[in-house]
Write an enzyme that holds these catalytic residues in place. Structure first.
Site, mmCIF file in Angstrom:
data_model
loop_
_atom_site.group_PDB
_atom_site.id
_atom_site.type_symbol
_atom_site.label_atom_id
_atom_site.label_comp_id
_atom_site.label_asym_id
_atom_site.label_seq_id
_atom_site.Cartn_x
_atom_site.Cartn_y
_atom_site.Cartn_z
ATOM 1 N N ASP A 178 29.874 -35.717 11.342
ATOM 2 C CA ASP A 178 29.872 -36.101 9.931
ATOM 3 C C ASP A 178 29.204 -35.060 9.044
ATOM 4 O O ASP A 178 29.376 -35.053 7.830
ATOM 5 C CB ASP A 178 29.171 -37.451 9.760
ATOM 6 C CG ASP A 178 27.740 -37.448 10.289
ATOM 7 O OD1 ASP A 178 27.488 -36.787 11.319
ATOM 8 O OD2 ASP A 178 26.872 -38.109 9.689
ATOM 9 N N TYR A 182 24.008 -26.113 11.153
ATOM 10 C CA TYR A 182 24.649 -26.992 12.135
ATOM 11 C C TYR A 182 26.037 -27.414 11.665
ATOM 12 O O TYR A 182 27.035 -27.238 12.371
ATOM 13 C CB TYR A 182 23.766 -28.216 12.380
ATOM 14 C CG TYR A 182 24.461 -29.311 13.165
ATOM 15 C CD1 TYR A 182 24.807 -29.122 14.505
ATOM 16 C CD2 TYR A 182 24.786 -30.526 12.558
ATOM 17 C CE1 TYR A 182 25.453 -30.117 15.218
ATOM 18 C CE2 TYR A 182 25.430 -31.525 13.273
ATOM 19 C CZ TYR A 182 25.766 -31.318 14.597
ATOM 20 O OH TYR A 182 26.422 -32.297 15.298
#
Length: 291
Positions: free
Chosen positions: A108, A131
């Site tokens: 997500d 990330y």
């Protein structure tokens, strides 16, 4: 005969996949760092080919290996890029050479920005930190390398295995008189076991039943903040530890995080009928597994 091959052997998702495969008598082979170090840049393609040699009858390869230390990725960018982008693309390419489909697990954290409804697969991605950026680049690398790919974005994984939010909250909840937890980051808590069962089901589907190749979301149907999730965990576990709401800026994490990253899983459910049970139900299952 290996029916399912999973990279990222020791992670909570890979361990859940192995359990889910055993429940339906599917052979699952997990590949970990002791057998193949995906952070080693030299001869990676050759070593991946060796791992996949003789696996032509394998139903599906799942890449659950990832650099998931969100804060540490800000200072260890090379390692995050190698594992989340370069190695992901290399695994996908090796699967293509071996004639195998790949399921790649993403996140997500490819999303950011103001939002009050869950993100769909067609929404614009805009990761905030290293990330999310490396995971999004990994999606592109996987898709380019192998046309037979399913990219599954998931969120806020929970299990009985150490190192996730649930186990951390349970540990701290028994050690402290109260906890301060972020309430201005909202997402979709997801059970690794629900995701694992879905992945095994996808591997069981024939080429006629499998959804079209591409990007899908699979996450829990409940949308809440970390603070609300902590309260739910304590409630289901029978703990009365108070949770104090704080904002992310007060927590001071090194990496930026999306304020709203809940995922809409409707596309996969419409294509396959597979769905995630409510958060209280899966929390009870995870807590029972800890007993």
């Amino acid at each position: 005969m290996t029916s399912l091959l999973v990279f990222g052997a020791n992670g909570q998702l890979a361990r859940s996949i192995a359990q889910a495969a055993e429940e339906v008598s599917i052979e699952c082979e997990r590949v970990g760092r002791d057998r193949l170090d995906l952070l080693a840049e030299t001869t990676l393609d050759e070593r991946l080919d060796a791992v996949l040699a003789g696996k032509s009858s394998c139903r599906m390869v799942i890449n659950a290996a990832a650099y998931t230390q969100v804060d540490r990725a800000e200072s260890e960018q090379a390692q995050a890029y190698q594992l989340n982008t370069t190695a992901a693309g290399a695994i996908s390419s090796a699967c293509e050479r071996a004639g195998l489909p790949i399921v790649h697990i993403s996140t997500d954290f490819v999303f950011s920005g103001p939002r009050n409804t869950p993100w769909s697969e067609t929404d614009t991605t805009a990761p905030l930190g290293v990330y999310g950026t490396t995971k999004l680049a990994g999606e592109t690398a996987v898709a380019r390398a192998n046309p037979r790919h399913l990219i599954i974005r998931t969120a806020w994984l929970l299990s009985e295995f150490p190192g996730n939010f649930l186990t951390t909250m349970l540990r701290l909840g028994t050690q402290r008189t109260s906890l301060s937890v972020v309430n201005d980051q909202v997402g979709s808590p997801t059970s690794t076991h629900e995701l694992a069962r879905t992945l095994v089901s996808l591997a069981q589907m024939s080429e006629y039943d499998c959804p079209p190749w591409g990007v899908y979301h699979f996450a829990g149907p409940d949308t809440m903040s970390w603070a609300e999730l902590a309260r739910r965990i304590f409630q289901r576990a029978g703990l009365d530890t108070p949770v104090q709401d704080i904002v992310a800026a007060d927590y001071g994490a090194p990496a930026p995080r999306p304020a709203f990253s809940a995922l809409d899983s409707g596309k996969l459910q419409r294509a396959t009928g597979l769905s995630h049970r409510p958060v209280d139900v899966v929390l009870d299952e995870i807590l029972q597994r800890r007993d």
